[in-house]
Design a protein around this motif. Structure first.
Motif, PDB file in Angstrom:
ATOM      1  N   GLN A  76       0.762  -1.142   0.039  1.00 13.20           N
ATOM      2  CA  GLN A  76       0.084  -0.066   0.021  1.00 13.20           C
ATOM      3  C   GLN A  76       0.893   1.467  -0.071  1.00 13.20           C
ATOM      4  OE1 GLN A  76      -2.021  -1.388   3.395  1.00 13.20           O
ATOM      5  NE2 GLN A  76      -3.968  -1.502   2.430  1.00 13.20           N
ATOM      6  N   TYR A  77       2.208   1.180   0.649  1.00 15.29           N
ATOM      7  CA  TYR A  77       3.039   2.391   0.454  1.00 15.29           C
ATOM      8  C   TYR A  77       4.412   1.724   0.738  1.00 15.29           C
ATOM      9  CZ  TYR A  77       1.321   2.521   5.346  1.00 15.29           C
ATOM     10  OH  TYR A  77       0.551   2.274   6.623  1.00 15.29           O
ATOM     11  N   THR A  78       5.245   2.770   1.012  1.00 10.68           N
ATOM     12  CA  THR A  78       6.916   2.274   0.773  1.00 10.68           C
ATOM     13  C   THR A  78       7.152   2.272   2.334  1.00 10.68           C
ATOM     14  OG1 THR A  78       7.690   4.557   0.662  1.00 10.68           O
ATOM     15  CG2 THR A  78       7.196   3.272  -1.199  1.00 10.68           C
ATOM     16  N   LEU A  79       8.257   1.444   2.651  1.00 13.92           N
ATOM     17  CA  LEU A  79       9.102   1.638   4.025  1.00 13.92           C
ATOM     18  C   LEU A  79       9.230   2.989   4.412  1.00 13.92           C
ATOM     19  CD1 LEU A  79      10.344   0.430   6.566  1.00 13.92           C
ATOM     20  CD2 LEU A  79      12.416  -0.115   4.911  1.00 13.92           C
ATOM     21  N   ASP A  80       9.854   3.882   3.370  1.00 19.67           N
ATOM     22  CA  ASP A  80      10.187   5.225   3.575  1.00 19.67           C
ATOM     23  C   ASP A  80       8.946   6.096   4.113  1.00 19.67           C
ATOM     24  OD1 ASP A  80      12.348   7.427   3.342  1.00 19.67           O
ATOM     25  OD2 ASP A  80      10.612   7.968   2.031  1.00 19.67           O
ATOM     26  N   SER A  81       7.934   5.874   3.385  1.00 18.29           N
ATOM     27  CA  SER A  81       6.608   6.918   3.569  1.00 18.29           C
ATOM     28  C   SER A  81       6.270   6.245   5.398  1.00 18.29           C
ATOM     29  CB  SER A  81       5.537   6.641   2.815  1.00 18.29           C
ATOM     30  OG  SER A  81       5.075   5.286   2.676  1.00 18.29           O
ATOM     31  N   LEU A  82       6.142   4.856   5.496  1.00 14.50           N
ATOM     32  CA  LEU A  82       6.034   4.707   7.014  1.00 14.50           C
ATOM     33  C   LEU A  82       6.734   5.259   8.032  1.00 14.50           C
ATOM     34  CD1 LEU A  82       4.361   2.422   8.952  1.00 14.50           C
ATOM     35  CD2 LEU A  82       6.278   1.046   8.581  1.00 14.50           C
ATOM     36  N   MET A  83       8.019   5.160   7.770  1.00 17.35           N
ATOM     37  CA  MET A  83       8.968   5.569   8.736  1.00 17.35           C
ATOM     38  C   MET A  83       8.663   7.354   8.719  1.00 17.35           C
ATOM     39  SD  MET A  83      12.186   3.220   7.969  1.00 17.35           S
ATOM     40  CE  MET A  83      13.161   4.086   9.181  1.00 17.35           C
ATOM     41  N   LYS A  84       8.436   7.896   7.593  1.00 24.19           N
ATOM     42  CA  LYS A  84       8.186   9.288   8.113  1.00 24.19           C
ATOM     43  C   LYS A  84       7.156   9.661   8.696  1.00 24.19           C
ATOM     44  CE  LYS A  84      10.510  11.619   3.695  1.00 24.19           C
ATOM     45  NZ  LYS A  84      11.265  10.353   3.308  1.00 24.19           N
ATOM     46  N   GLU A  85       5.852   8.888   8.626  1.00 28.16           N
ATOM     47  CA  GLU A  85       4.784   9.142   9.155  1.00 28.16           C
ATOM     48  C   GLU A  85       4.812   9.012  10.588  1.00 28.16           C
ATOM     49  OE1 GLU A  85       0.290   7.048   9.708  1.00 28.16           O
ATOM     50  OE2 GLU A  85       1.605   6.381   7.814  1.00 28.16           O
ATOM     51  N   TYR A  86       5.798   7.964  10.963  1.00 25.69           N
ATOM     52  CA  TYR A  86       5.801   7.873  12.568  1.00 25.69           C
ATOM     53  C   TYR A  86       7.376   8.419  13.139  1.00 25.69           C
ATOM     54  CZ  TYR A  86       1.902   4.950  12.056  1.00 25.69           C
ATOM     55  OH  TYR A  86       0.505   4.456  12.088  1.00 25.69           O
ATOM     56  N   GLY A  87       8.003   9.252  12.274  1.00 19.71           N
ATOM     57  CA  GLY A  87       9.000   9.940  12.898  1.00 19.71           C
ATOM     58  C   GLY A  87      10.332   9.010  13.207  1.00 19.71           C
ATOM     59  N   ILE A  88      10.427   7.958  12.423  1.00 22.66           N
ATOM     60  CA  ILE A  88      11.643   7.137  12.601  1.00 22.66           C
ATOM     61  C   ILE A  88      12.783   7.209  11.737  1.00 22.66           C
ATOM     62  CG2 ILE A  88      12.217   4.562  12.620  1.00 22.66           C
ATOM     63  CD1 ILE A  88       9.230   3.985  13.113  1.00 22.66           C
ATOM     64  N   ILE A  89      13.809   7.379  12.231  1.00 20.05           N
ATOM     65  CA  ILE A  89      15.161   7.675  11.398  1.00 20.05           C
ATOM     66  C   ILE A  89      15.706   6.391  10.966  1.00 20.05           C
ATOM     67  CG2 ILE A  89      17.386   8.811  11.392  1.00 20.05           C
ATOM     68  CD1 ILE A  89      16.297  10.326  13.944  1.00 20.05           C
ATOM     69  N   GLY A  90      15.984   6.449   9.487  1.00 18.08           N
ATOM     70  CA  GLY A  90      16.742   5.193   9.096  1.00 18.08           C
ATOM     71  C   GLY A  90      17.852   5.537   8.403  1.00 18.08           C
ATOM     72  N   ILE A  91      18.891   4.648   8.421  1.00 17.14           N
ATOM     73  CA  ILE A  91      20.163   4.771   7.905  1.00 17.14           C
ATOM     74  C   ILE A  91      20.645   3.437   6.919  1.00 17.14           C
ATOM     75  CG2 ILE A  91      21.445   3.948   9.836  1.00 17.14           C
ATOM     76  CD1 ILE A  91      23.907   5.922   9.021  1.00 17.14           C
ATOM     77  N   SER A  92      21.028   3.785   5.637  1.00 16.07           N
ATOM     78  CA  SER A  92      21.164   2.665   4.980  1.00 16.07           C
ATOM     79  C   SER A  92      22.637   2.737   4.390  1.00 16.07           C
ATOM     80  CB  SER A  92      20.178   2.659   3.611  1.00 16.07           C
ATOM     81  OG  SER A  92      20.216   3.837   2.883  1.00 16.07           O
TER      82      SER A  92
END
Length: 381
Positions: free
Chosen positions: A93-109
């Motif tokens: 339904q949407y991307t991992l990036d959009s989920l993390m933006k919605e809930y304020g989670i920082i990611g590093i790749s």
């Protein structure tokens, strides 16, 4: 945008940011699952932690609302080798990036997750700070040195009010220490009438519900940080059949006189082998915990070990020798992981039936009083 992860031993990882912008601290842990990143993100047991995925490609099948294990994520950061920005999955339904933006989670790749995992295995769980800011390493080190490990994770993730999932069968109270939705799903499949209650529900409040059994759910953090739950369990032992899962397993052990301890780096993933001592059968299990029941502390208690971890010999299951109560350190509801251990919910249902049949002609209130008297006599009170 650049992101950086600084560990308390001074190791600095620099990579590409995804998800939210900002800064976050937490314990840095790793999960060995090949799939199931969405269930990992939404598992409340990861509250306050920065999770590293050892599988190199994450995000390739996107995000689907039906696969959530909790209403929202509570993790403090996500570390991956490769983040896939264009998932391929008809359910997505949407991307991992959009989920993390919605809930304020920082990611590093684009970091060496193998090196990071080996560091954690060598040194044990490490505190870390994940940031997209331009602060100097010295400033980040000062913040990390001042970091205090959270001790209120259970209160953060537990439901604040009781709710009901109706079913035609036996009534079961789920004490929510951070319960995954998979537990409720497995109970509902078996027809249970499920009542979910907050972590600070008292023994007397549970008695007023008159359940046929009690589930002690999974949850985050140190079991000794929820002493009220230990007292509640101790009070109800023998009155109702009890089944503990993960944190619930540790709390059941503490309530029965055993001890728990923090592990070096814990068990997190969907591929952990567990041996059933009664049958010598090995099950592949889903796990997520950083504490364990101390095997030597079971001596002198009324508990016995039922399962052990094939990798390191740690305690994975216990049962009470006098009362209808047992627990496991792993997750029989899986999600993510194999379904090898779902039979434990059937065992719990059978335990409830046997307990009810043991006093067939006595009203429920009399059953509870008789069980309480029996427990007091066993303790010499």
């Amino acid at each position: 945008m650049q992101a950086r992860l600084l560990l308390e031993d001074g190791t600095l990882f620099t990579g590409k940011a995804f998800g939210s912008e900002g800064e976050s601290t937490g314990e840095v842990v790793f999960n060995t699952g090949i799939t199931g990143y969405q269930e990992v993100l939404s598992d409340p047991s990861y509250c306050g932690q920065i999770v590293t995925m050892t599988y190199p490609l994450i995000g390739n099948y996107g995000i689907t609302r039906d696969d959530f294990e909790f209403i929202r994520p509570f993790i403090h950061g996500f570390v991956v080798r490769q983040h896939e920005e264009a998932p391929s999955n008809w359910r997505a339904q949407y991307t991992l990036d959009s989920l993390m933006k919605e809930y304020g989670i920082i990611g590093i790749s684009e970091v060496d997750t193998r090196m990071l995992t080996r560091l954690i295995r060598r040194h044990g769980t490490l505190k870390g700070i994940l940031t997209t800011s331009g602060k100097s390493v010295e400033e980040l080190k000062e913040q990390l040195d001042a970091m205090v490990v959270m001790n209120d994770q259970v209160d953060r993730v537990s439901t604040k009010r009781r709710y009901h999932l109706p079913g035609p069968g036996e009534s079961v109270v789920v004490v929510d220490f951070g319960s995954k939705d998979g537990i409720a799903r497995d109970l509902s499949k078996r027809g249970f009438d499920v009542i979910v209650v907050p972590h600070d529900t008292t023994a007397e409040q549970i008695r007023r519900i008159h359940p046929d059994g009690i589930i002690l759910s999974n949850g985050p953090g140190n079991p000794k940080d929820v002493p009220h739950a230990i007292e509640m369990i101790r009070s109800l032992l023998g009155e109702y059949p009890i089944f503990g899962i993960c944190l619930g397993h540790q709390l059941f052990a503490l309530a029965s006189g055993a001890d728990t301890a923090k592990m070096k780096f814990g068990h997190r993933g969907g591929n952990h082998p567990v041996k059933d001592l009664a049958t010598n059968r090995c099950y592949i299990t889903s796990q997520n915990h950083g504490y364990t029941v101390v095997a030597d502390s079971l001596k002198g208690t009324e508990l016995e070990v039922t399962h052990i971890n094939n990798n390191d010999g740690t305690v994975e299951g216990i049962k009470h020798t006098k009362y209808p109560a047992f627990s496991v350190q792993y997750h029989p509801e899986a999600a993510p992981g194999p379904f090898d251990s779902s039979y434990l919910f059937d065992d719990f249902q059978s335990m409830i039936h046997q307990f009810k049949q043991s006093l067939p002609n006595i009203p429920q209130q009399s059953k509870m009083l008789a069980a309480a008297k029996s427990r007091a006599e066993a303790k010499g009170e």
